[in-house]
Design a protein around this motif. Structure first.
Motif, short mmCIF file in Angstrom:
data_model
loop_
_atom_site.label_atom_id
_atom_site.label_comp_id
_atom_site.label_asym_id
_atom_site.label_seq_id
_atom_site.Cartn_x
_atom_site.Cartn_y
_atom_site.Cartn_z
N PRO A 1 -31.22 -22.60 33.27
CA PRO A 1 -31.27 -22.15 34.55
C PRO A 1 -30.07 -22.80 35.50
CG PRO A 1 -33.56 -22.49 34.44
CD PRO A 1 -32.96 -23.42 33.05
N LEU B 1 -28.86 -18.67 30.35
CA LEU B 1 -30.39 -18.89 30.47
C LEU B 1 -30.82 -19.47 28.95
CD1 LEU B 1 -32.24 -16.39 32.45
CD2 LEU B 1 -31.25 -18.76 33.35
N VAL C 1 -26.65 -20.53 36.09
CA VAL C 1 -26.82 -19.50 36.79
C VAL C 1 -25.71 -19.72 38.03
CG1 VAL C 1 -28.03 -17.88 38.53
CG2 VAL C 1 -28.84 -18.72 36.13
#
Length: 420
Positions: free
Chosen positions: A33, A28, A36
């Protein structure tokens, strides 16, 4: 990343959660994001591997062996091995350890079983305590080398190499290490007869000997069907693991020992053990994935290969890293964290990754015995007499650690021993 990993481990947080947390923080923080899904896809590819099914199967085999009388009868049958040699009970314990290793590939159960069966008998007969302790811990740890080893299965998954070929390559090195233990015991007992009682004349009748030999039939049949189906090309490792569970279950039914309570207990132990392995795998897969994205694998590769132009020096440096990590980390974590980095380097140096897998398993033998966190010592301590301290157990293991390091050196000098 390394500093954060080390700091969280020192706080006592389990390795699986530490690796997953560090992976998420750096993913992160470094990429945002959007990174992920890359982590989750890497984790999915690890846990969805068909070969991974063999791990709970072999763990279940070991759990069933723990709860049945198969190992006890096997130990009684091996009393016929050794003959009139001084130290024959220690030798028979090593032989039993090899057969148990070939049945399940799990070390914890073997050491506990041998600690309950062999240690009291050797102490009662007058064996030197340190020799008896060393034989049980070293022999019980042979499950890392003798197929079907869980260590080799996890290595095969992380290195993306054939597990069947790993089993074939590890067979002779595993027997070589066991033979080193036998030679050490016989030589020590010959030099210093006070370490073991004098050999006794076997006064058992032929009928008694035949009764004892029956204890070998079921275990050897299980070993034959598991390893025979793999080496014969009849079954994959995963299928052979199911054959092994069926064989052990059938053995308990034939012996009249099977109960639902035993099956439930074995299943719960399997769930607990495999849960630990899977969570460490998830955390390590995520961490290595983020580490690679950040360019870490190129950094470590340049660092290791820059140490020397001599490939043997690079191999020895890797072995030293694994040895040091083995003092503090579980072998599952070591394999999943280091092998994705080490194996590409090994291939770039022109070495066989199958041979390196056997070398890794041999190195993990050392980690099972080495202080301060050698798991073999703690397994034995849990069933040893109260007057045997953990310090005495670790002192007893030093000669066997030296033998294991010698075996690693032999495998580096003569790689053809790990044939496939």
């Amino acid at each position: 990343m390394f500093a954060m990993l080390l700091g969280l481990l020192l706080l006592g947080i389990p390795l699986a959660f530490v690796t997953l947390l560090v992976a998420l923080v750096f993913a992160l923080g470094w990429f945002g994001p959007a990174s992920v899904p890359l982590i989750t896809s890497r984790v999915y590819s690890f846990v969805s591997s068909f070969v991974f099914v063999s791990v709970p199967m072999f763990v279940l085999m070991a759990a069933l062996l723990d709860r049945s009388g198969i190992a006890r009868d096997l130990f009684d049958a091996m009393k016929l091995v050794g003959g009139r040699l001084r130290g024959s009970e220690a030798v028979q314990t090593i032989f039993v350890a090899v057969i148990l290793a070939a049945m399940s590939g799990i070390i914890g159960g073997e050491i506990v079983l041998l600690g309950l069966l062999a240690l009291p008998q050797m102490l009662r007969l007058g064996y030197d305590r340190r020799l008896a302790i060393g034989v049980i811990c070293a022999g019980g740890s042979l499950g890392t080398m003798v197929p079907p080893s869980i260590v080799l299965i996890i290595y095969g998954l992380t290195a993306n190499v054939s597990i069947g070929e790993l089993f074939t390559a590890a067979f002779i090195p595993g027997l070589m290490l066991a033979s080193f233990y036998v030679i050490y015991v016989l030589v020590r007992c010959a030099i210093n007869p006070s370490l073991a009682p004098p050999p006794t004349v076997d006064k058992r009748s032929r009928a008694e000997k035949l009764r004892l030999l029956k204890g070998l039939i079921l275990p050897l049949m299980v070993v034959f069907f598991v390893l025979g189906s793999i080496y014969g090309g009849i079954a994959s490792v995963t299928e052979a693991s199911a054959v092994g569970v069926a064989g052990v279950l059938l053995s308990t039914v034939i012996r009249g020992e099977f109960t639902l309570k035993m099956m439930k207990s074995a299943a719960l132990q399997t769930l607990s053990t495999c849960g630990m392995i899977v969570w460490i795998g998830i955390g390590a897969s995520a961490l290595v994935g983020v580490f690679n994205l950040m360019g870490g694998i190129n950094f470590v590769s340049d660092l290791i290969t820059g140490i020397s132009d001599n490939p043997t020096i690079v191999i020895l440096f890797m072995m030293a890293i694994l040895f040091i990590l083995g003092m503090f980390l579980d072998w599952v974590g070591i394999a999943l964290l280091t092998m994705p980095i080490f194996v590409p380097i090994i291939v770039s140096l022109g070495y066989d990754p199958i041979w390196f897998g056997v070398l890794f398993a041999m190195n993990m033998q050392v980690s099972f015995l080495s202080p301060p966190f050698g798991p073999a010592a703690f397994y034995l301590k849990s069933v040893a007499p109260p007057d045997i301290s953990l310090g005495e157990i670790f002192q007893s293991l030093l000669p066997f650690i030296a033998i294991q390091i010698f075996a690693v050196a032999i495998l580096i000098m003569f790689p053809w021993i790990a044939i496939r």
